[in-house]
Design an enzyme around this catalytic site. Structure first.
Site, PDB file in Angstrom:
ATOM      1  N   CYS A   1       8.565   4.105   4.967  1.00 39.64           N
ATOM      2  CA  CYS A   1       9.046   2.772   4.277  1.00 39.64           C
ATOM      3  C   CYS A   1      10.384   2.665   3.554  1.00 39.64           C
ATOM      4  O   CYS A   1      11.161   1.852   4.217  1.00 39.64           O
ATOM      5  CB  CYS A   1       7.789   2.365   3.358  1.00 39.64           C
ATOM      6  SG  CYS A   1       6.117   2.472   4.252  1.00 39.64           S
TER       7      CYS A   1
ATOM      8  N   GLY B   1      13.033  14.322  -7.658  1.00 42.74           N
ATOM      9  CA  GLY B   1      12.643  15.165  -6.670  1.00 42.74           C
ATOM     10  C   GLY B   1      13.892  15.527  -5.612  1.00 42.74           C
ATOM     11  O   GLY B   1      15.137  15.197  -5.925  1.00 42.74           O
TER      12      GLY B   1
ATOM     13  N   LYS C   1      13.394   3.078   5.967  1.00 41.77           N
ATOM     14  CA  LYS C   1      13.503   2.034   6.881  1.00 41.77           C
ATOM     15  C   LYS C   1      13.696   0.804   6.123  1.00 41.77           C
ATOM     16  O   LYS C   1      14.862   0.070   6.682  1.00 41.77           O
ATOM     17  CB  LYS C   1      12.236   2.025   7.705  1.00 41.77           C
ATOM     18  CG  LYS C   1      11.964   0.922   8.394  1.00 41.77           C
ATOM     19  CD  LYS C   1      10.919   0.967   9.475  1.00 41.77           C
ATOM     20  CE  LYS C   1       9.749   0.501   8.639  1.00 41.77           C
ATOM     21  NZ  LYS C   1       9.135  -0.772   8.289  1.00 41.77           N
TER      22      LYS C   1
ATOM     23  N   HIS D   1      10.179  10.080 -11.134  1.00 44.06           N
ATOM     24  CA  HIS D   1      10.108  11.494 -10.954  1.00 44.06           C
ATOM     25  C   HIS D   1      11.112  12.009 -10.001  1.00 44.06           C
ATOM     26  O   HIS D   1      11.165  11.708  -9.084  1.00 44.06           O
ATOM     27  CB  HIS D   1       8.699  11.990 -10.107  1.00 44.06           C
ATOM     28  CG  HIS D   1       7.335  11.595 -11.089  1.00 44.06           C
ATOM     29  ND1 HIS D   1       7.061  12.237 -12.303  1.00 44.06           N
ATOM     30  CD2 HIS D   1       6.719  10.603 -10.928  1.00 44.06           C
ATOM     31  CE1 HIS D   1       6.083  11.608 -13.030  1.00 44.06           C
ATOM     32  NE2 HIS D   1       5.650  10.786 -12.003  1.00 44.06           N
TER      33      HIS D   1
ATOM     34  N   LEU E   1       0.887  -1.275  -0.209  1.00 48.19           N
ATOM     35  CA  LEU E   1       0.102  -0.112  -0.160  1.00 48.19           C
ATOM     36  C   LEU E   1       0.836   1.236   0.147  1.00 48.19           C
ATOM     37  O   LEU E   1       1.854   1.223   0.667  1.00 48.19           O
ATOM     38  CB  LEU E   1      -0.922   0.156   1.398  1.00 48.19           C
ATOM     39  CG  LEU E   1      -1.536  -1.223   1.738  1.00 48.19           C
ATOM     40  CD1 LEU E   1      -2.376  -0.850   2.985  1.00 48.19           C
ATOM     41  CD2 LEU E   1      -2.671  -1.496   0.511  1.00 48.19           C
TER      42      LEU E   1
HETATM   43  C1  UGA Z   1       5.931   2.915  -0.398  1.00 47.14           C
HETATM   44  C2  UGA Z   1       5.422   2.012  -1.495  1.00 47.14           C
HETATM   45  O1  UGA Z   1       5.282   2.456  -2.794  1.00 47.14           O
HETATM   46  C3  UGA Z   1       4.331   1.000  -1.123  1.00 47.14           C
HETATM   47  O2  UGA Z   1       4.051  -0.139  -2.270  1.00 47.14           O
HETATM   48  C4  UGA Z   1       4.739   0.235   0.120  1.00 47.14           C
HETATM   49  O3  UGA Z   1       3.688  -0.701   0.392  1.00 47.14           O
HETATM   50  C5  UGA Z   1       4.975   0.929   0.997  1.00 47.14           C
HETATM   51  O4  UGA Z   1       6.148   2.243   0.972  1.00 47.14           O
HETATM   52  C6  UGA Z   1       5.410   0.509   2.203  1.00 47.14           C
HETATM   53  O5  UGA Z   1       6.203  -0.221   2.529  1.00 47.14           O
HETATM   54  O6  UGA Z   1       4.419   0.430   3.409  1.00 47.14           O
HETATM   55  P1  UGA Z   1       4.794   5.265   0.499  1.00 47.14           P
HETATM   56  O7  UGA Z   1       5.951   5.080   1.370  1.00 47.14           O
HETATM   57  O8  UGA Z   1       3.627   5.359   0.915  1.00 47.14           O
HETATM   58  O9  UGA Z   1       4.774   3.807  -0.309  1.00 47.14           O
HETATM   59  O10 UGA Z   1       4.978   6.456  -0.804  1.00 47.14           O
HETATM   60  P2  UGA Z   1       5.383   6.192  -2.231  1.00 47.14           P
HETATM   61  O11 UGA Z   1       4.474   6.743  -3.136  1.00 47.14           O
HETATM   62  O12 UGA Z   1       5.996   5.081  -2.672  1.00 47.14           O
HETATM   63  O13 UGA Z   1       6.611   7.665  -2.329  1.00 47.14           O
HETATM   64  C7  UGA Z   1       7.737   7.196  -1.221  1.00 47.14           C
HETATM   65  C8  UGA Z   1       8.662   8.269  -1.542  1.00 47.14           C
HETATM   66  O14 UGA Z   1       9.378   8.282  -2.872  1.00 47.14           O
HETATM   67  C9  UGA Z   1       8.149   9.676  -1.478  1.00 47.14           C
HETATM   68  O15 UGA Z   1       9.164  10.614  -0.548  1.00 47.14           O
HETATM   69  C10 UGA Z   1       7.875  10.167  -2.935  1.00 47.14           C
HETATM   70  O16 UGA Z   1       8.079  11.487  -2.910  1.00 47.14           O
HETATM   71  C11 UGA Z   1       9.240   9.549  -3.386  1.00 47.14           C
HETATM   72  N1  UGA Z   1       9.154   9.516  -4.860  1.00 47.14           N
HETATM   73  C12 UGA Z   1       8.077   8.627  -5.378  1.00 47.14           C
HETATM   74  C13 UGA Z   1       9.838  10.150  -5.594  1.00 47.14           C
HETATM   75  O17 UGA Z   1      10.824  11.005  -5.273  1.00 47.14           O
HETATM   76  N2  UGA Z   1       9.706  10.187  -7.340  1.00 47.14           N
HETATM   77  C14 UGA Z   1       8.937   8.970  -7.346  1.00 47.14           C
HETATM   78  O18 UGA Z   1       8.915   8.867  -8.900  1.00 47.14           O
HETATM   79  C15 UGA Z   1       8.071   8.378  -6.695  1.00 47.14           C
END
Ligand code: UGA
Length: 443
Positions: A263, A256, A266, A254, A153
């Site tokens: 997640c 950033g 850690k 993306h 998720l």
């Molecule tokens: C992440 C995973 O995407 C989930 O599949 C997983 O279940 C979850 O961790 C977990 O282990 O519980 P989440 O931490 O909610 O989910 O957020 P993401 O949408 O994955 O983003 C994580 C970080 O990556 C954010 O800081 C976001 O800004 C960054 N990000 C994401 C980027 O800098 N570029 C991208 O293209 C995508």
């Protein structure tokens, strides 16, 4: 079917609510009586779009309930999910499994008849076996199986991720447990969701490998962005140009300010430690952890240099402080590095975030918190966009420019386009895209 979800944190609450929506009678248990009381009143302790409605609908239908009494909840359950926290242990980066093992002991004392004990928390390889050993030690004759069922998720889109996942991973060697899990996820079989059935250890590793791979993908594009800035290339177009290759894929490219959240930081760290302990070090992931840490620390310098080399005595407006949009989660957010660094450089910081300010105010001192996206801009020497909330995507640029003392915008999420910002009269910097260069960037 009846299940018990131990732990009403992010994973437990979302999974519990979604299973009840699948028609499964679900009891969510937590030691925190105050939290249970709040949930019983219909108050949702986390910010997750759609969750409040889903919980109240299923509570009304009497498929979802909350209790502090683990024993009775476990006794009646066909499957018990362990969804307690596994924070990074202070000092060594290993996942702290004390909550998982304590839950296993309590479950062992409570269940009755054949029960599947499912680890849903993100746990290192070997934890499922240890849970099995703990339960067997307490109840040598009990009829149970242990299964690993990691979740994927994302905060902010957790409900649709649960209801329409790319795959479900079930780690168990027991046919009986596999059949029980199949029953629980029946609605997903109907929409032909792929199911990966594997051993306990493999399922556990899949979760860490997935998060570490995604963190690597982000870190890769972030470094490409740095290179783009040096060679006059555009990272947005590079990401599109490589992402259209089906072997690479467009998602998570993306660029950033560095990944944050509860997640990726850690789990990458925990995988690094597990791999080192196992004598199979993962040098790529080790580097990803380092590069991302340094990246978050270096973001303030971009704002300082956009302000002409010093922010001393200047006012900086910050839009967005959470680690990503649609959450109030501040954990490992780049803003936690950037704001103190700007303050240390002598800046006054005024900030606004649609959901994260209550938590941010506990973690950051000396910030003036504002009520909307325009308020922090009034008289500021620069504005920095740190989180790509939708409401920052269509700002009234004329108004932004007229409020700022100096029209400097640092867009750490690339939500605006350099040519349009140049036309609007901003001194605009973004990530991996030369400022003001009118490249024919496509969507
Ligand atoms: C992440 C995973 O995407 C989930 O599949 C997983 O279940 C979850 O961790 C977990 O282990 O519980 P989440 O931490 O909610 O989910 O957020 P993401 O949408 O994955 O983003 C994580 C970080 O990556 C954010 O800081 C976001 O800004 C960054 N990000 C994401 C980027 O800098 N570029 C991208 O293209 C995508």
């Amino acid at each position: 079917m009846r299940i018990c979800m131990v732990g009403t944190g992010y994973v437990g609450l979302v999974s519990g609510a979604c299973f009840s929506e699948f028609g499964v009678t679900t009891v969510c248990v937590d030691k925190d009586e105050a939290k249970i009381a709040r949930l019983r009143r219909g108050e949702i302790p986390i910010y997750e779009p759609g969750l409040e409605d889903l919980v109240s609908k299923n509570v009304r239908a009497e498929r979802l309930s909350f209790t502090g009494d683990l024993n009775s909840a476990v006794r009646d359950a066909d499957a018990v999910f362990i969804a307690v926290g596994t924070p990074s242990r202070r000092g060594d980066g290993h996942a702290d499994l004390s909550y998982v093992y304590r839950a296993a002991e309590e479950i062992a004392r409570g269940f009755d008849g054949y029960t599947v004990v499912v680890t849903k928390s993100t746990v290192p390889v070997g934890t499922g076996r240890e849970v099995e050993r703990i339960i067997r030690g307490i109840r040598p004759d009990a009829d149970f199986d242990v299964c690993s069922n990691p979740e994927f998720l994302r905060e902010g889109s957790a409900i649709s991720d649960f209801m329409r996942p790319d795959r479900v991973v079930i780690g168990t060697e027991s046919e009986r447990a596999r059949a029980m899990m199949g029953q629980l996820y029946r609605p997903l079989y109907l929409i032909e969701t792929p199911v990966v059935v594997t051993t306990l250890e493999t399922a556990e590793l899949i979760k860490y490998a997935a998060n570490s791979f995604l963190a690597t993908k982000i870190t890769f594009i972030n470094e490409i962005a740095d290179l783009c800035e040096q060679v006059n290339a555009n990272v947005h177009d590079v990401a599109r140009g490589i992402g259209l290759d089906g072997r690479i894929g467009r998602k998570f490219l993306h660029a950033g300010p560095g990944y944050g959240g509860s997640c990726f930081p850690k789990d990458t760290l925990a995988l690094v430690r597990t791999a080192q302990d196992a004598g199979a070090p993962m040098r790529i992931v080790e580097t990803v952890v380092d590069v991302n840490r340094l990246r978050k620390q270096s973001m303030a310098e971009r704002i300082v240099s956009a302000c002409g080399g010093s922010v001393d005595g200047k006012t900086i407006a910050i839009l967005g402080v959470t680690f990503k949009p649609n959450t109030d989660d501040m954990r490992e957010s780049p803003a936690l590095e950037v704001i103190p660094a700007l303050q240390a450089g002598g800046a006054q910081v005024r900030a606004y975030d649609p959901a994260g300010m209550a938590e941010a105010a506990r973690l950051l001192q000396g910030v003036t918190w504002c009520q909307n996206a325009y308020e922090p801009l009034d008289g500021a020497d620069a504005v920095a966009i740190m989180t790509e909330w939708n409401e920052f995507r269509a700002l009234d640029l004329k108004r932004v420019k007229s409020l700022l003392r100096v029209p400097v915008m640092v867009d750490l999420r690339n939500i605006y386009k350099p040519p349009e910002m140049a036309t609007a009269g901003f001194r605009y910097t973004s990530i991996g895209r030369p400022a003001g260069v009118a490249t024919p960037e496509q969507d």
